[in-house]
Design a protein around this motif. Sequence first.
Motif: not given
Length: 484
Positions: A403-410
């Motif tokens: 998670y980066v800045d509250s977003q699931e990215v990978l």
Amino acid sequence: MARNSEKGQGLIEYALIILLVGIVVGGVAAVAGQQMSSVYSGLQPPLEGATPAPTEQAAATPSHPTPTPIPTPTPTTIKWEDWREVRGTQWRKENGYYCAGPGGEHRSFYGAENWTDYVVTFSGELHKGNGFGVYFRATNFKRANAYIFQYDPGYGRGAFLFRKIVNGRERSPFARVNAPATYQWHNVLRQIKVVVEGDTFTAYVDGQQVLQASDDEYTHGGVGLRTWDGSEACFSDFKVTFIENPERDRDDRDEEEPVEPDDRRRYRPCSLDDFTSGPAPGWYGTRGRWRVKEGMYRVSSGGEHRTFCGQESWTDYTISLKANLRRGKGFGVYFRATNVSRLNAYIFQYDPGYGRGAFLFRKIVNGREQKPLAVSAAPPGYQWHKVTRQIGVRVKGDTFTLYVDSQEVLQAKDDEYTHGVVGLRTWGRSEVWFDDFMVKLQSPAKSATHLRQYRSKGGPESPFLSTNRVRRPYRALTNGVEIR
């Protein structure tokens, strides 16, 4: 004369009256007795089946429960079918025995790598050759890091010894005792016992203590058996008994309790580091210069930098931190790292130097990075430098989620490494500031709730999810707050 005669007659009459009364009373009693006997006889059958009333009052039941006795640790008998044979072709089961050799090196392992303190017992018979050994606190079975007790007639004139195994290679003994000159090494069934508790290891042969040693590098791991140099040996009755440790067990119970995001009482060492003053407690750097400055954990530009924290017995957990890449090619977050001097680990990389910039997961094997397990490219124009990013890495089973800045990215999957510490890395003359580093240990039942603080609020999970070897652009990151 007449007066005396009248007195005698009166006495006789009184006697006759008393006798007559006695006869009448006796007759009445006889008749009444027969009637009472009839009444009793009629009542006797039901009385014979009745329960007599107790003559004494029964003792009262105590109002407090009887304390439950503490169970004694029970040895776990291990089935040979469950062992993992990683080297040698001559492992076999014969009439309840587990045999190896003849031939070269033979290794077989059993158990969970998070085992800590225990007692190993078994019977072993060396038929021929230079010896056999029992591994304990073994991890990474294919290329083992472990301790071993060796029953070793091939060492000098014959000895019992403890060694350390590092990446599959044995080191010089750190404890040794020679056997008597006439000791019979072969074709005798020996009873072997090894007590593993804390940093102290004690070996017994046939009930007699023969050797004790101390070492604190490896804290956990499974068990195993080994033969070498053409040896042939057979084993039976292999058991493991876990040693009770109240303090450790209390910690384990704490880990399984629900933990709210703002409840810091349950966080582990290195997890509360907001780096407010002095050196970062609990961290140890193995490469480069790390320092605390202005409330942040910093590394200046230069070559490779690594620092680690935690316990190698950690399995599933969630990492969160703030990071600001001031300049350079990137930073990484290690997880499930073991043998940190020659590293085996996974790493998440925030990597503007990979292609046109990407987020990725890699595996590190004996200090060398492998090809990425998963990659997610950042969108064109993404601001990599001088922005504080909130990073979250969830490690559960064989699945890792970023998670980066509250977003699931990978997301990626791999099952080789099951436990280990956490760490930070920079490379390529990067300068990075880290802050608010936390690790939350997860229990299986509660792990689904531990990432609520990292998910976007008021909507479904991010659709920009990348799994193993699938590359998709990450298009939804929000800008962080620049550190001035």
